[in-house]
Write a protein that holds these residues in place. Sequence first.
Motif, PDB file in Angstrom:
ATOM      1  N   VAL A 157      52.593  40.137  42.605  1.00 12.52           N
ATOM      2  CA  VAL A 157      53.896  40.057  42.104  1.00 12.52           C
ATOM      3  C   VAL A 157      54.703  40.806  43.161  1.00 12.52           C
ATOM      4  O   VAL A 157      54.234  41.887  43.288  1.00 12.52           O
ATOM      5  CB  VAL A 157      53.609  40.757  40.597  1.00 12.52           C
ATOM      6  CG1 VAL A 157      55.065  40.657  40.049  1.00 12.52           C
ATOM      7  CG2 VAL A 157      52.924  39.767  39.969  1.00 12.52           C
ATOM      8  N   VAL A 158      55.944  40.403  43.536  1.00  5.80           N
ATOM      9  CA  VAL A 158      56.671  41.026  44.672  1.00  5.80           C
ATOM     10  C   VAL A 158      57.879  41.079  43.879  1.00  5.80           C
ATOM     11  O   VAL A 158      58.970  40.309  43.602  1.00  5.80           O
ATOM     12  CB  VAL A 158      56.628  40.414  45.806  1.00  5.80           C
ATOM     13  CG1 VAL A 158      57.342  41.194  46.677  1.00  5.80           C
ATOM     14  CG2 VAL A 158      55.218  39.892  46.165  1.00  5.80           C
ATOM     15  N   ASP A 159      58.351  42.547  43.970  1.00  7.80           N
ATOM     16  CA  ASP A 159      59.768  42.838  43.705  1.00  7.80           C
ATOM     17  C   ASP A 159      60.566  43.377  44.984  1.00  7.80           C
ATOM     18  O   ASP A 159      60.145  43.981  45.726  1.00  7.80           O
ATOM     19  CB  ASP A 159      60.135  43.898  42.864  1.00  7.80           C
ATOM     20  CG  ASP A 159      59.535  43.919  41.380  1.00  7.80           C
ATOM     21  OD1 ASP A 159      59.948  42.770  40.891  1.00  7.80           O
ATOM     22  OD2 ASP A 159      59.083  44.412  40.625  1.00  7.80           O
ATOM     23  N   MET A 184      48.189  42.549  41.120  1.00  8.93           N
ATOM     24  CA  MET A 184      48.786  43.703  41.624  1.00  8.93           C
ATOM     25  C   MET A 184      50.279  43.478  42.046  1.00  8.93           C
ATOM     26  O   MET A 184      50.603  42.290  42.301  1.00  8.93           O
ATOM     27  CB  MET A 184      48.176  43.776  43.171  1.00  8.93           C
ATOM     28  CG  MET A 184      46.503  44.287  42.985  1.00  8.93           C
ATOM     29  SD  MET A 184      45.713  44.284  44.804  1.00  8.93           S
ATOM     30  CE  MET A 184      45.756  42.368  44.745  1.00  8.93           C
ATOM     31  N   ARG A 185      51.126  44.548  41.885  1.00 17.41           N
ATOM     32  CA  ARG A 185      52.446  44.434  42.013  1.00 17.41           C
ATOM     33  C   ARG A 185      52.921  45.086  43.253  1.00 17.41           C
ATOM     34  O   ARG A 185      52.695  46.389  43.563  1.00 17.41           O
ATOM     35  CB  ARG A 185      53.283  44.852  40.943  1.00 17.41           C
ATOM     36  CG  ARG A 185      54.880  44.741  40.653  1.00 17.41           C
ATOM     37  CD  ARG A 185      55.339  45.096  39.508  1.00 17.41           C
ATOM     38  NE  ARG A 185      56.502  44.639  39.172  1.00 17.41           N
ATOM     39  CZ  ARG A 185      57.165  43.925  38.403  1.00 17.41           C
ATOM     40  NH1 ARG A 185      56.320  43.730  37.203  1.00 17.41           N
ATOM     41  NH2 ARG A 185      58.369  43.665  38.136  1.00 17.41           N
ATOM     42  N   GLU A 223      48.081  33.121  36.399  1.00 20.39           N
ATOM     43  CA  GLU A 223      46.704  33.194  35.409  1.00 20.39           C
ATOM     44  C   GLU A 223      46.015  34.312  35.933  1.00 20.39           C
ATOM     45  O   GLU A 223      45.415  34.912  35.197  1.00 20.39           O
ATOM     46  CB  GLU A 223      45.892  31.949  35.190  1.00 20.39           C
ATOM     47  CG  GLU A 223      46.800  30.887  34.350  1.00 20.39           C
ATOM     48  CD  GLU A 223      46.457  29.315  34.878  1.00 20.39           C
ATOM     49  OE1 GLU A 223      46.778  28.371  34.055  1.00 20.39           O
ATOM     50  OE2 GLU A 223      45.350  29.150  35.676  1.00 20.39           O
ATOM     51  N   PHE A 224      45.809  34.251  37.195  1.00 16.97           N
ATOM     52  CA  PHE A 224      44.935  35.554  38.036  1.00 16.97           C
ATOM     53  C   PHE A 224      45.575  36.648  37.656  1.00 16.97           C
ATOM     54  O   PHE A 224      44.887  37.714  37.317  1.00 16.97           O
ATOM     55  CB  PHE A 224      44.976  35.242  39.519  1.00 16.97           C
ATOM     56  CG  PHE A 224      44.130  36.197  40.530  1.00 16.97           C
ATOM     57  CD1 PHE A 224      42.887  35.844  40.764  1.00 16.97           C
ATOM     58  CD2 PHE A 224      44.647  37.526  40.717  1.00 16.97           C
ATOM     59  CE1 PHE A 224      42.110  36.909  41.532  1.00 16.97           C
ATOM     60  CE2 PHE A 224      44.165  38.172  41.590  1.00 16.97           C
ATOM     61  CZ  PHE A 224      42.547  37.845  41.887  1.00 16.97           C
ATOM     62  N   GLN A 225      46.872  36.632  37.635  1.00 16.39           N
ATOM     63  CA  GLN A 225      47.659  37.937  37.496  1.00 16.39           C
ATOM     64  C   GLN A 225      47.624  38.502  36.219  1.00 16.39           C
ATOM     65  O   GLN A 225      47.061  39.832  35.929  1.00 16.39           O
ATOM     66  CB  GLN A 225      48.942  37.937  37.872  1.00 16.39           C
ATOM     67  CG  GLN A 225      49.329  37.961  39.272  1.00 16.39           C
ATOM     68  CD  GLN A 225      50.688  37.131  39.723  1.00 16.39           C
ATOM     69  OE1 GLN A 225      51.499  36.970  39.062  1.00 16.39           O
ATOM     70  NE2 GLN A 225      50.863  36.864  40.989  1.00 16.39           N
ATOM     71  N   PHE A 236      44.717  42.165  31.893  1.00 15.68           N
ATOM     72  CA  PHE A 236      43.770  42.316  30.829  1.00 15.68           C
ATOM     73  C   PHE A 236      42.487  43.021  31.249  1.00 15.68           C
ATOM     74  O   PHE A 236      41.843  43.748  30.509  1.00 15.68           O
ATOM     75  CB  PHE A 236      43.157  41.056  30.263  1.00 15.68           C
ATOM     76  CG  PHE A 236      44.398  40.546  29.171  1.00 15.68           C
ATOM     77  CD1 PHE A 236      44.681  41.196  28.288  1.00 15.68           C
ATOM     78  CD2 PHE A 236      45.078  39.349  29.510  1.00 15.68           C
ATOM     79  CE1 PHE A 236      45.694  40.795  27.132  1.00 15.68           C
ATOM     80  CE2 PHE A 236      45.966  38.862  28.602  1.00 15.68           C
ATOM     81  CZ  PHE A 236      46.184  39.620  27.326  1.00 15.68           C
ATOM     82  N   MET A 237      41.987  42.703  32.445  1.00 16.62           N
ATOM     83  CA  MET A 237      40.613  43.559  32.881  1.00 16.62           C
ATOM     84  C   MET A 237      40.822  44.712  33.262  1.00 16.62           C
ATOM     85  O   MET A 237      39.810  45.733  33.076  1.00 16.62           O
ATOM     86  CB  MET A 237      40.028  42.538  34.079  1.00 16.62           C
ATOM     87  CG  MET A 237      39.532  40.962  33.696  1.00 16.62           C
ATOM     88  SD  MET A 237      38.894  40.240  34.773  1.00 16.62           S
ATOM     89  CE  MET A 237      37.411  41.011  35.519  1.00 16.62           C
ATOM     90  N   LYS A 238      41.952  45.255  33.467  1.00 16.39           N
ATOM     91  CA  LYS A 238      42.193  46.613  33.740  1.00 16.39           C
ATOM     92  C   LYS A 238      42.689  47.452  32.631  1.00 16.39           C
ATOM     93  O   LYS A 238      42.357  48.525  32.513  1.00 16.39           O
ATOM     94  CB  LYS A 238      43.756  46.708  34.583  1.00 16.39           C
ATOM     95  CG  LYS A 238      43.449  46.304  35.988  1.00 16.39           C
ATOM     96  CD  LYS A 238      44.698  46.594  36.963  1.00 16.39           C
ATOM     97  CE  LYS A 238      44.563  46.521  38.364  1.00 16.39           C
ATOM     98  NZ  LYS A 238      45.876  46.599  39.133  1.00 16.39           N
TER      99      LYS A 238
END
Length: 233
Positions: free
Chosen positions: A26-28, A1-2, A161-163, A168-170
């Motif tokens: 993931v953070v911008d 998730m971003r 690795e989780f991200q 891929f799962m999405k």
Amino acid sequence: MRILLVEDEVDLGKAIQRVLNREKYVVDWVQDGNAAWEYLNTEWIEYTLAVFDWMLPGLSGVELCQRLRAQQKSLPVLLLTARDRMEDKVVGLDAGADDYLVKPFGMAELLARMRALQRRSPQIQPSQLQVGHLVLDYGTHQVFLQVASGETAAIALTAKEFQTLEYFMKHPNQVVTSQQLMDQLWEVGAEPTSNVVAAQIRLLRRKLADAGCDGLIETVHGLGYRLHAHAAE
């Protein structure tokens, strides 16, 4: 998730980013409203949620909300502000914010409100992703494999690795390029090395294979990678 975090208080911005990174987001993080609007209009980044401070250089958090909604964009927005009057809350919510958090606040409440927004947003973020017998749980930030006995076996993954597995799962059975993974899973400006995606895929494959999911992620030569949904069954 971003997540797009727009906060001009440096200490607070660093603290929020650190907590969100620990939770495998993931953070911008940007400190200017005009820069935030450029990020929101970048086609190659998909955000799950945005966190806007109200008072910002350039566009304010309220103006960012108004622009998003004027373009019919349904990205969930959490508005942060020191303004605690009812009138101010009404202004923020009417501008298009989905929730409102008054400073100072605890990080536990921030995370809880973000989880609530993901659950009820139009871009419904499920509590889990499942491909075959492989389950990614957003509540616990863990990945499980459902075994024949009906029990589950946890697969320990790093945040990256989780991200990577989540992406891929999405997009099961779709070819995903290295550039897509770099664009979506590394913060803007991170400038990962050219072999960083291959290294992450190699580590992820090893852990999946150890758990009994060997061959789940295929290399499509000259194109990228693909997660075979049937390999997780």
